[in-house]
Design a protein around this motif. Structure first.
Motif, PDB file in Angstrom:
ATOM      1  N   SER A   1      40.387  87.123  33.026  1.00 46.69           N
ATOM      2  CA  SER A   1      41.824  87.180  33.320  1.00 46.69           C
ATOM      3  C   SER A   1      42.070  86.422  34.625  1.00 46.69           C
ATOM      4  CB  SER A   1      42.268  88.633  33.487  1.00 46.69           C
ATOM      5  OG  SER A   1      41.555  89.183  34.593  1.00 46.69           O
ATOM      6  N   ALA A   2      43.324  86.033  34.865  1.00 47.42           N
ATOM      7  CA  ALA A   2      43.665  85.278  36.078  1.00 47.42           C
ATOM      8  C   ALA A   2      43.286  86.070  37.326  1.00 47.42           C
ATOM      9  CB  ALA A   2      45.153  84.955  36.072  1.00 47.42           C
ATOM     10  N   ARG A   3      43.466  87.397  37.257  1.00 46.94           N
ATOM     11  CA  ARG A   3      43.149  88.253  38.403  1.00 46.94           C
ATOM     12  C   ARG A   3      41.663  88.110  38.774  1.00 46.94           C
ATOM     13  NH1 ARG A   3      41.249  93.515  39.462  1.00 46.94           N
ATOM     14  NH2 ARG A   3      40.607  93.955  37.336  1.00 46.94           N
ATOM     15  N   TRP A   4      40.796  88.111  37.766  1.00 46.49           N
ATOM     16  CA  TRP A   4      39.362  88.001  38.061  1.00 46.49           C
ATOM     17  C   TRP A   4      38.980  86.580  38.459  1.00 46.49           C
ATOM     18  CZ3 TRP A   4      36.151  91.295  39.669  1.00 46.49           C
ATOM     19  CH2 TRP A   4      36.257  92.643  39.300  1.00 46.49           C
TER      20      TRP A   4
ATOM     21  N   PHE B   1      32.622  81.011  31.220  1.00 48.39           N
ATOM     22  CA  PHE B   1      32.769  82.388  31.699  1.00 48.39           C
ATOM     23  C   PHE B   1      34.102  82.548  32.436  1.00 48.39           C
ATOM     24  CE2 PHE B   1      32.101  85.255  35.382  1.00 48.39           C
ATOM     25  CZ  PHE B   1      32.015  86.457  34.690  1.00 48.39           C
ATOM     26  N   ARG B   2      34.367  81.611  33.341  1.00 45.93           N
ATOM     27  CA  ARG B   2      35.587  81.654  34.147  1.00 45.93           C
ATOM     28  C   ARG B   2      36.838  81.645  33.245  1.00 45.93           C
ATOM     29  NH1 ARG B   2      36.451  79.182  39.427  1.00 45.93           N
ATOM     30  NH2 ARG B   2      34.284  78.594  39.360  1.00 45.93           N
TER      31      ARG B   2
ATOM     32  N   ASN C   1      27.443  80.950  23.967  1.00 47.97           N
ATOM     33  CA  ASN C   1      27.717  82.290  23.457  1.00 47.97           C
ATOM     34  C   ASN C   1      27.406  83.362  24.503  1.00 47.97           C
ATOM     35  OD1 ASN C   1      28.714  83.720  21.254  1.00 47.97           O
ATOM     36  ND2 ASN C   1      26.643  84.488  20.835  1.00 47.97           N
ATOM     37  N   ASP C   2      26.359  83.147  25.291  1.00 50.49           N
ATOM     38  CA  ASP C   2      26.039  84.098  26.369  1.00 50.49           C
ATOM     39  C   ASP C   2      27.226  84.210  27.326  1.00 50.49           C
ATOM     40  OD1 ASP C   2      23.486  84.503  25.419  1.00 50.49           O
ATOM     41  OD2 ASP C   2      22.525  83.127  26.833  1.00 50.49           O
ATOM     42  N   ALA C   3      27.767  83.037  27.706  1.00 54.43           N
ATOM     43  CA  ALA C   3      28.866  83.031  28.681  1.00 54.43           C
ATOM     44  C   ALA C   3      30.097  83.730  28.095  1.00 54.43           C
ATOM     45  CB  ALA C   3      29.193  81.598  29.080  1.00 54.43           C
ATOM     46  N   LEU C   4      30.355  83.503  26.811  1.00 56.40           N
ATOM     47  CA  LEU C   4      31.506  84.153  26.154  1.00 56.40           C
ATOM     48  C   LEU C   4      31.317  85.662  26.097  1.00 56.40           C
ATOM     49  CD1 LEU C   4      32.077  81.653  23.198  1.00 56.40           C
ATOM     50  CD2 LEU C   4      33.643  82.097  25.102  1.00 56.40           C
TER      51      LEU C   4
ATOM     52  N   ALA D   1      31.849  87.246  29.507  1.00 54.03           N
ATOM     53  CA  ALA D   1      33.270  87.266  29.885  1.00 54.03           C
ATOM     54  C   ALA D   1      34.003  88.358  29.102  1.00 54.03           C
ATOM     55  CB  ALA D   1      33.898  85.901  29.625  1.00 54.03           C
ATOM     56  N   ARG D   2      33.649  88.470  27.828  1.00 57.67           N
ATOM     57  CA  ARG D   2      34.320  89.467  26.983  1.00 57.67           C
ATOM     58  C   ARG D   2      34.006  90.879  27.500  1.00 57.67           C
ATOM     59  NH1 ARG D   2      32.262  88.485  21.531  1.00 57.67           N
ATOM     60  NH2 ARG D   2      33.035  86.389  21.895  1.00 57.67           N
ATOM     61  N   ALA D   3      32.730  91.109  27.830  1.00 56.15           N
ATOM     62  CA  ALA D   3      32.349  92.430  28.352  1.00 56.15           C
ATOM     63  C   ALA D   3      33.068  92.686  29.675  1.00 56.15           C
ATOM     64  CB  ALA D   3      30.842  92.480  28.547  1.00 56.15           C
ATOM     65  N   TRP D   4      33.159  91.656  30.495  1.00 53.90           N
ATOM     66  CA  TRP D   4      33.787  91.779  31.823  1.00 53.90           C
ATOM     67  C   TRP D   4      35.241  92.206  31.691  1.00 53.90           C
ATOM     68  CZ3 TRP D   4      30.822  90.207  36.152  1.00 53.90           C
ATOM     69  CH2 TRP D   4      31.494  90.293  37.374  1.00 53.90           C
ATOM     70  N   ARG D   5      35.917  91.606  30.682  1.00 49.23           N
ATOM     71  CA  ARG D   5      37.337  91.939  30.483  1.00 49.23           C
ATOM     72  C   ARG D   5      37.525  93.317  29.898  1.00 49.23           C
ATOM     73  NH1 ARG D   5      37.848  86.910  27.393  1.00 49.23           N
ATOM     74  NH2 ARG D   5      37.944  88.315  25.617  1.00 49.23           N
ATOM     75  N   GLY D   6      36.425  93.888  29.381  1.00 45.58           N
ATOM     76  CA  GLY D   6      36.519  95.223  28.812  1.00 45.58           C
ATOM     77  C   GLY D   6      36.722  95.217  27.315  1.00 45.58           C
ATOM     78  N   ASP D   7      36.643  94.025  26.644  1.00 50.15           N
ATOM     79  CA  ASP D   7      36.750  93.997  25.161  1.00 50.15           C
ATOM     80  C   ASP D   7      35.501  94.631  24.581  1.00 50.15           C
ATOM     81  OD1 ASP D   7      38.721  92.338  25.933  1.00 50.15           O
ATOM     82  OD2 ASP D   7      38.063  90.605  24.756  1.00 50.15           O
TER      83      ASP D   7
END
Ligand SMILES: Cc1ncc(COP(=O)(O)O)c(C=O)c1O
Length: 369
Positions: free
Chosen positions: A300-303, A295-296, A356-359, A362-368
């Protein structure tokens, strides 16, 4: 196939609230609770009590010590109430119950009501971090009788240095009580090795055993000094003696049990505990760390810079400030099953989760999309 029933939707990240049901536990409920009842009615008791014994044995297998040091409870709060009422009269000069301000409120309520018996409650302010041993060293003054230590805090994920705190308590003659609701089943843990006097836990979260299967562990040698008030025939040395004139405490932690016990939650939880033992808590912990890393890495580096510092328990508690709405909207549209406290989003990766859950999170978090 996943060995847990995982609710449909996106990644299930709510184990800090309710862990998923292991498939074997559903079968155990039918085989070890429902069927004996259907087929034997009142004669099901030997099977049912055998299941509660299995629950105690499974706890000992996972967390060390003997089955006799564990007593079933319905939840942590009632275990703590019973414990406080069971203490011998306070030694002169000791009158404080101590806990951190971000302990689980329900346990704080118990401490406050215990104030009626002359013990005042002191909460260590949030500004004094409960994961720093200096906080405890300063707070464990000569007036303190009982310290309630939350091993992992539910809204921050912070981990208290339980062994060091227990050592200080032992040196200062303070009873050390540890709440492992958010650590048991995700952090490797051996109760006797912590040095704690009493450990309170439940199976609903990382132990995946559902609601109603709490427990109390008591350090060997301490139980003889504790005289619970809330008793019943299952607290008696011989529950079937049936002499109303003679109550004798069971010589082990069972004295904290009570009247006719509930059984079904312990049947489910015994199977869940055995399942977690088979998977291995060390391995589950390593799996959690791998998914947290995935997930980490996906952020992005900012998050990444805003993630909590180690050590944390199983849950990532991330404060979002004014980005709360954007991030939670994105998580919701990815179907993620999570919750929040204030502006803090809580994400828990457990044995039921995959890379896959973690990916996905993370993808949703980044806004993809
Ligand atoms: C740290 C902690 N302690 C205790 C509890 C629950 O206590 P009880 O079993 O009395 O409901 C929780 C529940 O979320 C918790 O997170």
């Amino acid at each position: 196939m996943n060995s847990f029933f995982v609710p449909e939707g996106g990644p299930y990240l709510l184990t800090h609230s309710v862990g998923c049901l292991p498939r074997v536990a559903r079968e155990a409920l039918d085989a070890n609770f429902v069927r004996p009842w259907m087929e034997r009615g009142g004669n099901a008791w030997p099977d049912w009590l055998g299941q509660v014994d299995e629950f105690r044995a499974a706890l000992a297998q996972l967390f060390g010590g003997t089955p006799g040091a564990y007593c079933p409870q319905s939840n942590l709060s009632s275990g703590l109430s019973k414990l406080l009422l069971a203490l011998p009269a306070a030694p002169a000069g000791k009158r404080i119950l101590l806990a951190a301000e971000d302990s689980f409120p329900s346990l704080g309520f118990v401490l406050q009501r215990a104030g009626r018996s002359g013990l005042e409650t002191r909460l260590m302010p949030r500004a004094q971090p409960p994961d720093d041993i200096r906080t405890w060293s300063d707070a464990l003054t000569s007036e303190v009788r009982v310290a309630l230590v939350t091993h992992v805090h539910s809204n921050t994920g912070r981990v208290a240095p339980v062994e060091e705190i227990a050592r200080l308590c032992a040196e200062r003659g303070i009873l050390c009580v540890v709440d492992v609701a958010q650590s048991a089943g995700i952090l490797p843990l051996n109760f006797p090795a912590t040095g704690a006097d009493v450990v309170l836990g439940s199976c609903i979260k990382w132990l995946c055993g559902g609601p109603g299967a709490g427990y109390l562990w008591i350090r060997p040698g301490l139980v003889e000094d504790l005289e619970p008030v809330d008793v019943g025939w299952f607290s008696h040395a011989d529950p079937f003696e049936m002499d109303i004139h003679s109550f004798r405490y069971a010589d082990d932690a069972r004295r904290f049990w009570g009247g006719t016990p509930s059984v079904a939650p312990f049947v489910i939880a015994a199977a869940s505990l055995r399942h977690l033992h088979t998977l291995g808590v060390d391995e589950i912990h390593a799996h959690n760390r791998r998914l947290v890393d995935t997930f980490r890495e996906g952020l992005s580096a900012r998050w990444r810079a805003r993630l909590p510092a180690w050590p944390i328990g199983g849950t990532l508690c991330i404060a979002l400030g004014n980005e709360f709405d954007d991030v939670t909207r994105a998580l919701n549209s990815a179907g993620a099953q999570f919750d929040s406290r204030g502006d803090v989003v809580r994400l828990s990766f457990h044995a039921c989760n995959t890379e896959n859950d973690a990916l996905l999170v993370a993808r949703a978090w980044r806004g993809d999309r």
